[in-house]
Scaffold this motif. Structure first.
Motif, PDB file in Angstrom:
ATOM      1  N   TYR A   3       0.863  -1.188   0.000  1.00 35.13           N
ATOM      2  CA  TYR A   3       0.000   0.000   0.000  1.00 35.13           C
ATOM      3  C   TYR A   3       0.887   1.222   0.000  1.00 35.13           C
ATOM      4  O   TYR A   3       1.955   1.217   0.619  1.00 35.13           O
ATOM      5  N   GLU A   9      -6.337   3.435   1.878  1.00 36.32           N
ATOM      6  CA  GLU A   9      -6.645   2.355   0.947  1.00 36.32           C
ATOM      7  C   GLU A   9      -7.431   1.209   1.590  1.00 36.32           C
ATOM      8  O   GLU A   9      -8.059   0.426   0.892  1.00 36.32           O
ATOM      9  N   THR A  10      -7.362   1.129   2.918  1.00 39.83           N
ATOM     10  CA  THR A  10      -8.056  -0.011   3.574  1.00 39.83           C
ATOM     11  C   THR A  10      -9.139   0.476   4.543  1.00 39.83           C
ATOM     12  O   THR A  10      -9.609  -0.283   5.381  1.00 39.83           O
ATOM     13  N   ARG A 117      -0.142   6.032  -5.124  1.00 40.27           N
ATOM     14  CA  ARG A 117      -0.934   4.831  -4.816  1.00 40.27           C
ATOM     15  C   ARG A 117      -1.060   3.935  -6.050  1.00 40.27           C
ATOM     16  O   ARG A 117      -0.972   2.721  -5.980  1.00 40.27           O
ATOM     17  N   HIS A 256      -8.962  -0.563  -8.976  1.00 34.74           N
ATOM     18  CA  HIS A 256      -9.352   0.118  -7.734  1.00 34.74           C
ATOM     19  C   HIS A 256      -9.545   1.603  -7.977  1.00 34.74           C
ATOM     20  O   HIS A 256      -8.632   2.275  -8.460  1.00 34.74           O
ATOM     21  N   TRP A 258      -9.919   5.248  -6.377  1.00 36.72           N
ATOM     22  CA  TRP A 258      -9.540   5.898  -5.112  1.00 36.72           C
ATOM     23  C   TRP A 258     -10.706   6.741  -4.619  1.00 36.72           C
ATOM     24  O   TRP A 258     -10.806   7.936  -4.866  1.00 36.72           O
ATOM     25  N   ARG A 315      -7.620  -3.942  -0.103  1.00 38.73           N
ATOM     26  CA  ARG A 315      -8.137  -2.590  -0.343  1.00 38.73           C
ATOM     27  C   ARG A 315      -9.670  -2.621  -0.304  1.00 38.73           C
ATOM     28  O   ARG A 315     -10.279  -3.581  -0.794  1.00 38.73           O
TER      29      ARG A 315
END
Ligand code: DLL
Length: 434
Positions: A3, A9-10, A117, A256, A258, A315
């Motif tokens: 990460y 992110e989590t 990221r 993913h 953001w 994530r």
């Protein structure tokens, strides 16, 4: 899992959605006070920024289209005076004026965080040497990657696109471990290496981050095999910073998004009403942090679908599927909807094709659809009868997928145009006949 910003992110989804709501409220007030276009839109809909209480209220807000940016060309949608703008990028459209995007210092800083990221998600670290073959200039690809990769601490080679001979020399001499460029250009670099007799297994290259144009999983396979690497998909658009809106992690199972920076919606491509999770639609993005040219419910015309299921990488942000087409790229051939991506996908399943194709549509009395397919050396040297059979097979395959007849023309290796940027697969000659 590498990460870049573990907390962001989590973050548990509940917390993430609450944060989005707070940011959305702030954004509405910001644009209402600063952007005439949005003030007018809000007033027309009878909404005040205070009516927006949570992320779910987004559906009350107006949509923004590319034409709105064009109508306010070049700076009319900016929320700050030009003194506060430190950079301008633009994307060239097919016609007329480009779409212009202005960045404040904060926007560049945020974009750098997003790109850090994005570069980290496919497992890239400060130990990597990144050969950045996206174009530097008004296009966002080059500088977007540059800032993010530097932030991660990787070694960046700002080579930009083009001069493939030199790309390969640098790749060999500098020991590049990561290539960043469009999938079309990655394919061409692979082809060039083969032509020059370079043994790709002797290179240090391990990964590529490819995007800026649609590409199928089958093309991914071709690129991965021909360069002996893993290739990851990255999505973005200039209006929403550029690259760094979403990217695949090492799972290669969706890109993913953001979400602490964006609210993404999937909308019906005709009515723009929201469709359910997992259903295909046009993606619309709301920028939660942009200050130069913030956008609300920006219609991308890119067709995809979203899942909020947690990824194996840990994530929590949602993932978008590969872009399956563009709502405005849909070709109507003899009344039937044809997406260029369907053609690419079908072609890439066929062994013996080089990876290059071109779709030519013309109209005499009725529409005609011609697909030129470039063959590899090996296939091209086959007997005429074998080639004829091959051509018929491709025509049948395309008919099964498209439900409209496409004539296939097999062309020799090296015949179709190569590109160092985005490929142009479709030539629609009908416009001149209308
Ligand atoms: O292409 C930004 C970018 C640069 C993305 C480098 C990824 C890597 P534009 O030139 O404004 O910006 O073009 C944006 O390209 O609306 C999509 O239609 C298409 N596109 C971008 N990435 C992908 C992708 C950059 N991974 C337009 N798959 C978008 C499919 C993509 N289409």
């Amino acid at each position: 899992m590498p990460y870049w910003n573990e907390k962001a992110e989590t973050m548990p989804r509940e917390e993430l959605e609450k944060l989005q709501g707070q940011k959305l409220r702030k954004l509405c007030k910001y644009v209402y006070d600063r952007v005439e276009f949005y003030k007018k839109k809000f007033d027309e809909l009878g909404i005040k920024p205070d009516d927006i209480k949570s992320a779910e209220d987004i559906t009350k807000l107006p949509l923004t289209f590319k034409t709105d940016l064009r109508d306010h060309y070049p700076f009319g949608m900016n929320a700050v005076p030009l003194e506060e703008i430190v950079r301008i990028h633009a994307s060239s459209g097919t016609t007329g004026k480009p779409t212009v995007v202005s960045y404040t210092r904060k926007d560049i800083e945020d974009w750098t965080e997003l790109m850090a990221r994005t570069v980290s998600a496919p497992g890239i670290t400060r130990k990597d040497i990144i050969q950045n073959a996206y174009g530097y200039g008004l296009f966002t690809g080059g500088l977007g990657f540059h800032y993010g990769a530097e932030r991660v601490g990787a070694t960046v080679i700002p080579i930009s696109g083009g001069n493939t001979e030199r790309q390969l020399m640098i790749m060999q001499d500098f020991g590049s471990t990561v290539l960043t460029c469009t999938p079309s250009y990655a394919l061409y670099i692979a082809e060039y290496a083969k032509k020059k007799g370079i043994d790709v297994s002797s290179l240090s290259l391990k990964k590529a981050i490819c995007g800026a144009e649609p590409w199928s999983d089958n093309l991914r396979k071709t690129i991965e095999e021909s360069l002996n690497i893993d290739a990851y998909d990255i999505y973005g658009l200039s209006e929403i910073y550029g690259p760094g809106v979403s990217v695949e992690c090492e799972e290669k199972n969706g890109m993913h998004i953001w979400e602490d920076f964006f609210i993404v919606e999937t909308l019906d491509k005709e009515t723009y009403e929201p469709v359910g999770e997992g259903e295909e639609g046009v993606l619309a993005f709301t920028t939660l942090e942009k200050t130069g040219i913030p956008l609300i419910r920006y219609i991308t015309y890119d067709i995809s679908k979203i899942t909020k299921e947690k990824c194996a990488c840990g994530r929590t942000c949602c993932r978008m599927a590969k872009v399956s087409g563009r709502a405005d790229d849909m070709l109507i051939v003899r009344g039937i909807n044809v997406f260029p991506s369907q053609i690419e996908s079908a072609l890439m399943e066929i062994p013996g094709m080089a990876g290059y194709y071109q779709i030519i549509i013309d109209r005499d009395i009725i529409d005609s659809l011609l697909v030129q397919v470039e063959l590899t050396e090996k296939t091209f040297s086959d007997k005429m009868s074998v080639l004829e059979k091959f051509q018929k097979e491709i025509e049948t395959k395309l008919y099964n997928v498209l439900q409209v007849k496409a004539n296939v023309e097999l062309v020799g290796p090296g015949t179709l145009p190569r590109t160092e940027g985005k490929a142009k697969h479709v030539i629609d000659k009908r416009t001149k006949n209308i």
